[in-house]
Design an enzyme around this catalytic site. Structure first.
Site, mmCIF file in Angstrom:
data_model
loop_
_atom_site.group_PDB
_atom_site.id
_atom_site.type_symbol
_atom_site.label_atom_id
_atom_site.label_comp_id
_atom_site.label_asym_id
_atom_site.label_seq_id
_atom_site.Cartn_x
_atom_site.Cartn_y
_atom_site.Cartn_z
ATOM 1 N N MET A 174 -61.915 33.450 -74.332
ATOM 2 C CA MET A 174 -62.041 33.328 -72.886
ATOM 3 C C MET A 174 -63.480 33.342 -72.424
ATOM 4 O O MET A 174 -63.803 32.812 -71.377
ATOM 5 C CB MET A 174 -61.249 34.429 -72.186
ATOM 6 C CG MET A 174 -59.772 34.252 -72.333
ATOM 7 S SD MET A 174 -58.907 34.603 -70.803
ATOM 8 C CE MET A 174 -57.254 34.103 -71.267
ATOM 9 N N LEU A 179 -62.330 31.787 -63.274
ATOM 10 C CA LEU A 179 -61.226 32.655 -63.663
ATOM 11 C C LEU A 179 -60.161 32.721 -62.573
ATOM 12 O O LEU A 179 -58.967 32.586 -62.840
ATOM 13 C CB LEU A 179 -61.796 34.043 -63.984
ATOM 14 C CG LEU A 179 -60.858 35.049 -64.624
ATOM 15 C CD1 LEU A 179 -61.623 35.925 -65.593
ATOM 16 C CD2 LEU A 179 -60.215 35.906 -63.552
ATOM 17 N N LEU A 193 -53.392 32.056 -65.462
ATOM 18 C CA LEU A 193 -53.757 33.437 -65.703
ATOM 19 C C LEU A 193 -53.553 34.310 -64.473
ATOM 20 O O LEU A 193 -53.050 35.432 -64.568
ATOM 21 C CB LEU A 193 -55.220 33.511 -66.146
ATOM 22 C CG LEU A 193 -55.724 34.890 -66.575
ATOM 23 C CD1 LEU A 193 -55.020 35.348 -67.846
ATOM 24 C CD2 LEU A 193 -57.226 34.855 -66.791
ATOM 25 N N ARG A 196 -66.072 39.960 -55.042
ATOM 26 C CA ARG A 196 -66.150 40.868 -56.186
ATOM 27 C C ARG A 196 -67.417 40.699 -57.019
ATOM 28 O O ARG A 196 -67.717 41.559 -57.850
ATOM 29 C CB ARG A 196 -64.930 40.665 -57.095
ATOM 30 C CG ARG A 196 -63.599 40.828 -56.395
ATOM 31 C CD ARG A 196 -63.528 42.088 -55.575
ATOM 32 N NE ARG A 196 -62.318 42.163 -54.775
ATOM 33 C CZ ARG A 196 -62.114 43.062 -53.827
ATOM 34 N NH1 ARG A 196 -63.046 43.941 -53.541
ATOM 35 N NH2 ARG A 196 -60.984 43.057 -53.144
ATOM 36 N N SER A 234 -72.733 39.254 -71.293
ATOM 37 C CA SER A 234 -71.751 39.333 -72.376
ATOM 38 C C SER A 234 -72.353 38.883 -73.701
ATOM 39 O O SER A 234 -73.066 37.889 -73.756
ATOM 40 C CB SER A 234 -70.552 38.436 -72.037
ATOM 41 O OG SER A 234 -69.689 38.346 -73.149
ATOM 42 N N ARG A 239 -62.959 29.512 -72.003
ATOM 43 C CA ARG A 239 -62.176 29.100 -70.839
ATOM 44 C C ARG A 239 -62.947 29.204 -69.537
ATOM 45 O O ARG A 239 -62.813 28.354 -68.658
ATOM 46 C CB ARG A 239 -60.906 29.963 -70.734
ATOM 47 C CG ARG A 239 -59.826 29.616 -71.713
ATOM 48 C CD ARG A 239 -59.169 28.278 -71.370
ATOM 49 N NE ARG A 239 -58.227 28.400 -70.270
ATOM 50 C CZ ARG A 239 -58.370 27.834 -69.080
ATOM 51 N NH1 ARG A 239 -59.452 27.119 -68.800
ATOM 52 N NH2 ARG A 239 -57.449 27.971 -68.156
ATOM 53 N N TYR A 240 -63.756 30.252 -69.386
ATOM 54 C CA TYR A 240 -64.345 30.524 -68.070
ATOM 55 C C TYR A 240 -65.855 30.656 -68.078
ATOM 56 O O TYR A 240 -66.446 30.928 -67.036
ATOM 57 C CB TYR A 240 -63.738 31.817 -67.490
ATOM 58 C CG TYR A 240 -62.236 31.817 -67.513
ATOM 59 C CD1 TYR A 240 -61.504 30.846 -66.841
ATOM 60 C CD2 TYR A 240 -61.534 32.777 -68.233
ATOM 61 C CE1 TYR A 240 -60.123 30.820 -66.883
ATOM 62 C CE2 TYR A 240 -60.151 32.763 -68.273
ATOM 63 C CZ TYR A 240 -59.453 31.779 -67.594
ATOM 64 O OH TYR A 240 -58.085 31.768 -67.645
ATOM 65 N N CYS A 244 -49.450 34.524 -74.387
ATOM 66 C CA CYS A 244 -49.550 33.357 -73.510
ATOM 67 C C CYS A 244 -50.775 33.441 -72.598
ATOM 68 O O CYS A 244 -51.278 32.427 -72.143
ATOM 69 C CB CYS A 244 -48.287 33.240 -72.653
ATOM 70 S SG CYS A 244 -46.794 32.925 -73.603
ATOM 71 N N HIS A 276 -55.108 45.656 -75.159
ATOM 72 C CA HIS A 276 -54.902 45.408 -73.738
ATOM 73 C C HIS A 276 -53.411 45.386 -73.431
ATOM 74 O O HIS A 276 -52.623 44.805 -74.161
ATOM 75 C CB HIS A 276 -55.530 44.093 -73.320
ATOM 76 C CG HIS A 276 -55.803 44.014 -71.853
ATOM 77 N ND1 HIS A 276 -54.794 43.984 -70.919
ATOM 78 C CD2 HIS A 276 -56.967 43.994 -71.166
ATOM 79 C CE1 HIS A 276 -55.331 43.936 -69.712
ATOM 80 N NE2 HIS A 276 -56.653 43.954 -69.830
ATOM 81 N N ASP A 306 -67.367 43.084 -79.489
ATOM 82 C CA ASP A 306 -67.494 43.966 -78.347
ATOM 83 C C ASP A 306 -67.403 43.179 -77.048
ATOM 84 O O ASP A 306 -67.809 42.019 -76.967
ATOM 85 C CB ASP A 306 -68.830 44.709 -78.402
ATOM 86 C CG ASP A 306 -68.768 45.933 -79.292
ATOM 87 O OD1 ASP A 306 -67.760 46.653 -79.226
ATOM 88 O OD2 ASP A 306 -69.727 46.160 -80.052
ATOM 89 N N GLU A 354 -64.191 45.781 -72.306
ATOM 90 C CA GLU A 354 -63.161 46.791 -72.519
ATOM 91 C C GLU A 354 -63.545 47.812 -73.582
ATOM 92 O O GLU A 354 -63.021 48.922 -73.598
ATOM 93 C CB GLU A 354 -61.837 46.117 -72.882
ATOM 94 C CG GLU A 354 -61.232 45.378 -71.707
ATOM 95 C CD GLU A 354 -60.075 44.515 -72.137
ATOM 96 O OE1 GLU A 354 -60.225 43.788 -73.132
ATOM 97 O OE2 GLU A 354 -59.029 44.559 -71.488
ATOM 98 N N GLU A 369 -64.994 50.335 -70.654
ATOM 99 C CA GLU A 369 -63.776 51.126 -70.487
ATOM 100 C C GLU A 369 -63.629 52.207 -71.553
ATOM 101 O O GLU A 369 -63.402 53.379 -71.240
ATOM 102 C CB GLU A 369 -62.551 50.222 -70.484
ATOM 103 C CG GLU A 369 -61.256 50.974 -70.210
ATOM 104 C CD GLU A 369 -60.051 50.054 -70.084
ATOM 105 O OE1 GLU A 369 -58.959 50.575 -69.824
ATOM 106 O OE2 GLU A 369 -60.217 48.823 -70.247
ATOM 107 N N CYS A 414 -41.439 31.216 -75.263
ATOM 108 C CA CYS A 414 -40.826 32.480 -74.854
ATOM 109 C C CYS A 414 -39.471 32.169 -74.212
ATOM 110 O O CYS A 414 -39.335 31.165 -73.494
ATOM 111 C CB CYS A 414 -41.724 33.210 -73.855
ATOM 112 S SG CYS A 414 -43.302 33.750 -74.546
ATOM 113 N N CYS A 457 -39.610 31.471 -70.501
ATOM 114 C CA CYS A 457 -40.741 30.663 -70.027
ATOM 115 C C CYS A 457 -40.257 29.468 -69.214
ATOM 116 O O CYS A 457 -39.314 28.768 -69.608
ATOM 117 C CB CYS A 457 -41.569 30.174 -71.210
ATOM 118 S SG CYS A 457 -42.953 29.108 -70.749
ATOM 119 N N CYS A 473 -46.989 24.709 -70.801
ATOM 120 C CA CYS A 473 -46.803 25.379 -72.087
ATOM 121 C C CYS A 473 -45.887 24.555 -72.992
ATOM 122 O O CYS A 473 -46.147 24.368 -74.180
ATOM 123 C CB CYS A 473 -46.223 26.770 -71.857
ATOM 124 S SG CYS A 473 -45.902 27.705 -73.363
#
Length: 405
Positions: free
Chosen positions: A59, A75, A81, A99, A114, A148-149, A180, A247, A324, A327, A331, A383, A386, A391
């Site tokens: 991601m 995101l 998501l 934010r 990151s 992804r972002y 997913c 997570h 790393d 999280e 966290e 799933c 789903c 998907c």
């Protein structure tokens, strides 16, 4: 899909949950397929002698503070998501803008951005070097990273593949256990771009979509746990509680049939088998946010509960990530370990650039190339609850089936 695996340090600053790996320099590098069409991995003539692209999927996260806003904007625009309904294109930018200052501060606290791009590019390059030796029939193996972002975005990676004349590519998820919300989201984006940028299917894709119990992966986690246990006095070592932290997911996602909880549990059992079940342990789940039910027990509550019971020697083990990120660095390290003020509560080192982990990645890729499979059997199975048509079509595409009209 719904909002699923999202770090609490970001979520506490937002009205909807989301996921973002992040940065800090604290830890340095210390199935038969359902495919209807298979391929000969080593057929250089077929692929024009261009070698094989190894594309690590993740991601991503902002590498610098100025990148945070764009990262959040992308995101919150992803309704796979974070579904915000028909007003998503208005609400997403609004939430991201509001934010950004708080999230910028959080990234500042853990190092200024990151590390996920640095680690991913390193992991990809080193994996390809080993693959050239281990599986020369598909060499040269060329490293690519698709986020992804954050940069490098999946679209940027795809442009590079086309520019480089790649005809054979392996999408290699960096989430060992499939969900997913992570691997599924990345594959949905890759499928969308393949339709848009390569409508004639000049690139032949296959997917490494999960590897929760690969022996090399299990061994390196076990080694990191043993290294941490060795910092305790010998007389206490076998009584240290091992907390495998992954997570969490909303129970609505779990009840839809997402395979992630079962695959995380499989990793934990494999690691404990490798360790001989010498220590007491639990699988716990971090980053729950909001009033709806989430998978538990929660990591923070578990640590607090054991401390109240007088158990203050614990090792936290991030079990579902390959480097790393926010999280682990915020966290786990700051919100849980530092605030506990208990010197006996520690964290096992993340995988990052560990040579044993690189060897595991190369072996996973080698086994995949030798198998001639498009994907695992599990990827093609949706799933049970789903209803996401993206998907459905993505799974058909990567399993080598004809897309629906």
């Amino acid at each position: 899909m719904s909002a699923q695996r999202i770090p609490s340090s970001l979520l506490r600053a937002a009205s909807a949950p989301f996921f973002a790996p992040s940065f800090a320099p604290s830890f340095q590098p210390a199935l038969r397929s359902l495919a209807t069409a298979t391929f000969l991995a080593g057929d250089r003539q077929k692929h024009g002698g261009s070698g094989t692209a190894i594309v690590l999927l993740n991601m991503g996260g902002p590498s610098t503070i100025p990148e945070v806003h764009n990262f959040l904007s992308r995101l919150f625009a992803d309704n796979d998501l974070i579904p915000l309904g028909p007003l998503q294109k208005y609400l997403g930018p609004l939430i991201a803008r509001r934010r950004t200052p708080k999230i910028e501060h959080q990234y500042t606290v853990i190092g200024g951005g990151s590390p996920i791009r640095r680690w991913s590019e390193y992991q990809a390059a080193e994996t390809c070097k080993l693959l050239d030796k281990l599986h020369p029939s598909t060499a040269p193996h060329k490293p690519y990273v698709a986020f992804r972002y954050a940069d490098p975005l999946t679209e940027e990676m795809f442009e590079s593949l086309l520019k480089d004349g790649i005809k054979r590519a392996v999408a290699f998820t960096q989430y060992p256990q499939y969900s997913c919300s992570t691997t599924g989201s990345s594959l949905n984006e890759l499928w969308r771009l393949a339709r848009k940028m390569d409508p004639n299917n000049t690139i032949e894709w296959s997917v490494i979509d999960r590897w929760p119990a690969h022996s090399g992966f299990v061994d390196v986690i076990a080694k990191h746990i043993e290294d941490t246990l060795n910092t305790y006095p010998a007389e206490k070592r076998d009584d240290v509680i091992l907390l495998f932290s992954a997570h969490s997911l909303p129970m609505s996602v779990v009840n839809r049939g997402d395979p992630y909880p079962a695959e995380v549990a499989a990793t934990v059992h494999a690691v404990m088998s490798r360790l001989g079940f010498r220590n007491p342990y639990r699988l716990v789940w971090q980053s729950q946010v909001g009033p709806s039910p989430w998978l538990g027990a929660q990591t923070s509550a578990t640590v607090e509960g054991y401390v109240k019971k007088g158990k203050t020697d614990m090792v936290l083990i991030p079990i579902a990530f390959t480097s790393d990120h926010i999280e682990t660095l915020h966290e786990l390290d700051l919100e849980i370990i530092k605030e506990s003020k208990q010197p006996g509560i520690k964290r096992a080192e993340s995988l990052n650039g560990d040579p044993l982990f690189i060897e595991a990645l190369a072996d996973i890729a080698k086994m995949h190339l030798e198998s001639g499979e498009k994907c695992s059997r599990q990827l093609a199975l949706r799933c049970p609850m789903c209803v996401n048509l993206r998907c459905q079509e993505q799974k058909k595409f990567f399993a080598g089936q004809k897309n629906s009209e």
